[in-house]
Write a protein that holds these residues in place. Structure first.
Motif, PDB file in Angstrom:
ATOM      1  N   LEU A  30     -73.812 -27.302 -94.437  1.00 22.76           N
ATOM      2  CA  LEU A  30     -74.934 -27.637 -93.559  1.00 22.76           C
ATOM      3  C   LEU A  30     -75.977 -26.534 -93.627  1.00 22.76           C
ATOM      4  O   LEU A  30     -75.651 -25.359 -93.472  1.00 22.76           O
ATOM      5  N   LEU A 118     -71.772 -29.947 -86.192  1.00 26.19           N
ATOM      6  CA  LEU A 118     -70.538 -29.705 -86.934  1.00 26.19           C
ATOM      7  C   LEU A 118     -69.649 -30.942 -86.892  1.00 26.19           C
ATOM      8  O   LEU A 118     -69.641 -31.667 -85.906  1.00 26.19           O
ATOM      9  N   THR A 122     -67.241 -29.939 -92.036  1.00 29.56           N
ATOM     10  CA  THR A 122     -68.106 -28.766 -92.125  1.00 29.56           C
ATOM     11  C   THR A 122     -67.277 -27.504 -92.341  1.00 29.56           C
ATOM     12  O   THR A 122     -66.360 -27.217 -91.573  1.00 29.56           O
ATOM     13  N   VAL A 125     -71.994 -23.078 -93.137  1.00 29.84           N
ATOM     14  CA  VAL A 125     -73.278 -23.349 -92.482  1.00 29.84           C
ATOM     15  C   VAL A 125     -74.213 -22.184 -92.781  1.00 29.84           C
ATOM     16  O   VAL A 125     -73.828 -21.024 -92.669  1.00 29.84           O
TER      17      VAL A 125
END
Length: 187
Positions: A30, A118, A122, A125
Motif C-alpha cells: 500500500l 489495512l 497488507t 506500507v
C-alpha cells in the motif's frame, strides 16, 4: 475532522483510490500519500490508476509511477506496481502544496485513516513523514534508522518500523519531491 475510512468513492460509488488492479490480485503493498493535487476541486475518478494504465497522459503522474516502481525494485520485494494499492490521507481533494485540511489532521486521525486501509493481505506500507511520525507517537512503536530507503541527494536515509508481526512501514518522500534522486535501499 471526520476521517475517511477505507478507500473513498465519488458520488456515483466509483472508487477514486484503492487497488490498482483489484482486491483479488492485491499483492500486499500500500502506498499511502498525502492528498491529490486537484486545486481544491473534488476528485471524481481514480486518476492515478488511469495514468498508470495509460488511459490518460500526465508527465507528473508518469514520474510518480517511475518513482514508485523504483522503490519496489530497490527494496527487492518482487511486487509489481499494478497490483499494489494507492490512497491518500485526504482522498477527495487537495492542493499543490499541503492543504490546511491536511496540516490540521491530528496524529490520531492519521493513524485511524492508515489502519482503515489495512487488510489481511497488507504487509508493506509506504507513508510520508507526517504519517510515519503519527504512527510512532500514537502507537508508541520504535523505529529503525538506516534500514529503509536512501536518497542520493539527502544525507540521511528514511526510516522503517515494524507495525505488527506482519506489516512493515517505510517512510518515503512524497513523489513530488523526488525530481532527480537516485534511490538505494538499506536492509
Amino acid at each position: 475532522m471526520s476521517v475517511v475510512k477505507g478507500f473513498d468513492t465519488n458520488i456515483n460509488g466509483e472508487y477514486i483510490e484503492g487497488y490498482l488492479s483489484d482486491k483479488e490480485h492485491f499483492n500486499g503493498v500500500l502506498f499511502l500519500l498525502k492528498e491529490p493535487n486537484t486545486n481544491g476541486e473534488i476528485q471524481n475518478e481514480f486518476y492515478f490508476r488511469k495514468c498508470l494504465y495509460k488511459e490518460e497522459n500526465n508527465s507528473t503522474i508518469d514520474s510518480y509511477v517511475k518513482y514508485l516502481r523504483q522503490i519496489l525494485s530497490n527494496l527487492s520485494v518482487n511486487r509489481n506496481l499494478e497490483n499494489c494499492a494507492y490512497a491518500n490521507m485526504i482522498p477527495y481533494c487537495g492542493m499543490h502544496k499541503e492543504s490546511e485540511k491536511y496540516k490540521k489532521l491530528s496524529n490520531k486521525e492519521r493513524v485511524e485513516r492508515f489502519e482503515s486501509l489495512l487488510n489481511d493481505k497488507t504487509d508493506i506500507v509506504f507513508v510520508c513523514r507526517n504519517e510515519f511520525d503519527a504512527i510512532i507517537k500514537e502507537k508508541n512503536i520504535e523505529w529503525k534508522e538506516n534500514c529503509g530507503i536512501k536518497y542520493s541527494n539527502k544525507p540521511n536515509s528514511k526510516r522503517m518500523l515494524q507495525y505488527s508481526d506482519k506489516i512493515t512501514v517505510y517512510e518515503i518522500y512524497h513523489p513530488s519531491y523526488i525530481h532527480s534522486f537516485n534511490i538505494t535501499c538499506i536492509k
